[in-house]
Design an enzyme around this catalytic site. Structure first.
Site, PDB file in Angstrom:
ATOM      1  N   LYS A  78      12.763  53.719 -36.331  1.00  0.00           N
ATOM      2  CA  LYS A  78      12.133  53.709 -35.008  1.00  0.00           C
ATOM      3  C   LYS A  78      13.160  54.024 -33.919  1.00  0.00           C
ATOM      4  CE  LYS A  78      10.470  49.546 -35.678  1.00  0.00           C
ATOM      5  NZ  LYS A  78      10.749  49.387 -37.119  1.00  0.00           N
ATOM      6  N   THR A  79      14.319  53.397 -33.990  1.00  0.00           N
ATOM      7  CA  THR A  79      15.365  53.684 -32.997  1.00  0.00           C
ATOM      8  C   THR A  79      15.838  55.124 -33.112  1.00  0.00           C
ATOM      9  OG1 THR A  79      16.093  51.373 -33.093  1.00  0.00           O
ATOM     10  CG2 THR A  79      17.620  52.971 -32.133  1.00  0.00           C
TER      11      THR A  79
END
Length: 359
Positions: A78-79
């Site tokens: 996600k990051t």
């Protein structure tokens, strides 16, 4: 100060510096292994195609892309995707986290520092405070916030205009997001666990970037024990590299990978010490369950949240544990994994009972 005290102080200082350098090295390595563009991302084909279309349309319109919500278990990227969004749009990325935004003023300070087109990444966005959350509604929709000055009857709301920006929110628990916040995201994506073949490709890529000599059998073994998670795969690769460097000839072969992963207590199914402790307690001490989550956490010597958020998702997904209205239950696969005979009760367990409980 005596010489022995001075020597002890210097040794302590040296250890702290070494630990800090090691932590910095790990962070540098993690950053180096992250893909820089959507084309470099392995797996998540559906999400990549959808997100690529959103970004390309925004570039053609010369406008910031819609707000993006990324959900899924930890370690799936996600990051990394937030960084890729900023890179693809050629704009700066501002990073913060939900727990760090405890007051509406914290969020107002962050938003007021944004420039047009910036990407603001909020990790664990479901853990933001309620006042900050309500302020975010207006910022996402109208690019404006009202800053309240003073208290009581004399309080004054001053409107603050914010340049158009893109919010990228990440959450491991999408169900905890309020509906009004979730509905304000123009694009939502759920990241899935990776297949072994995809993880094998990721391990190969990471080994090349780190300058590690690997054989295909070695990377396949690491991938098969990585729980479908790239972050875990990269971490295991670094530990296997250490083993190969110290106890072998530096080449990550199948025997080296197996010996290293056995040393670090990661078995053939990807279960680690905590996973095995959970199913071992369930089977040996409680006869397979059902057992309440709090009781299970006390029995393995961990916090309730650790068992629920770290061990349970993998055990449930791979069929070692089931969550029933009465508590956690060991499945036949858990008994067999421990080398134990499967009780008759476990063999005839009614699958209709395996629903989430509230314990």
């Amino acid at each position: 100060m005596h010489d022995d005290e001075l020597e002890a102080l210097e040794e302590t200082h040296l250890r702290s510096l070494t630990a800090a350098e090691a932590e910095g090295d790990e962070r540098t390595i993690e950053a180096a292994l992250r893909p820089r563009s959507l084309d470099e991302v392995v797996g998540q084909g559906r999400v990549r195609a959808q997100l690529g279309l959103v970004l390309e349309a925004a570039r053609q319109r010369q406008r910031p892309p819609d707000h993006v919500l990324l959900s899924g278990p930890p370690g799936l990227g996600k990051t990394t995707l937030a960084m890729i969004i900023a890179h693809e749009m050629s704009v700066p990325l501002r990073l913060t986290s939900g727990p760090a935004i405890t007051h509406a003023g914290d969020l107002a300070a962050i938003l007021s520092g944004l420039n047009e087109g910036d990407v603001l990444f909020v990790d664990e966005i479901h853990r933001m405070s309620r006042p900050a959350e309500e302020m975010l509604y207006m910022a996402m929709e109208d690019f404006r916030v009202d800053v309240v000055i003073g208290k009581g009857p004399g309080a004054t709301a001053i409107p603050l205009e914010i340049p158009p920006f893109t919010l990228v929110g990440a959450t491991t628990r999408a169900g905890l997001l309020p509906g009004p916040l979730r509905d304000r995201f123009g694009f939502t994506a759920h990241l899935e666990f990776y297949e072994p073949g995809e993880l094998d490709e990721i391990v190969h890529r990471s080994a090349q970037l780190l300058g590690i000599e690997v054989l295909d059998e070695g990377t396949s073994e690491i991938a098969s024990r990585s729980r479908g998670t790239p972050r875990i795969a990269n971490r295991l690769l670094r530990r296997v590299r250490d083993y190969a460097q110290v106890r072998a000839d530096g080449v990550v072969s199948l025997p080296v990978a197996q010996a290293a992963l056995d040393l670090y207590e990661v078995d053939e199914s990807g279960l680690d010490r905590l996973d095995r402790a959970v199913i071992d307690v369930l089977c040996r001490r409680f006869g397979g369950g059902p057992v309440g989550l709090s009781t299970l956490a006390v029995a393995v010597g961990e916090e309730r949240e650790t068992v629920e958020e770290v061990a349970e998702p993998f055990l449930v997904r791979h069929g070692f544990l089931a969550r029933t209205p009465r508590g956690r239950v060991a499945t036949p696969a858990a008994w067999r994994h421990l080398g134990l005979s499967v009780p008759a009760a476990a063999q005839v367990a009614d699958a209709s009972l395996f629903d989430d409980d509230t314990d």
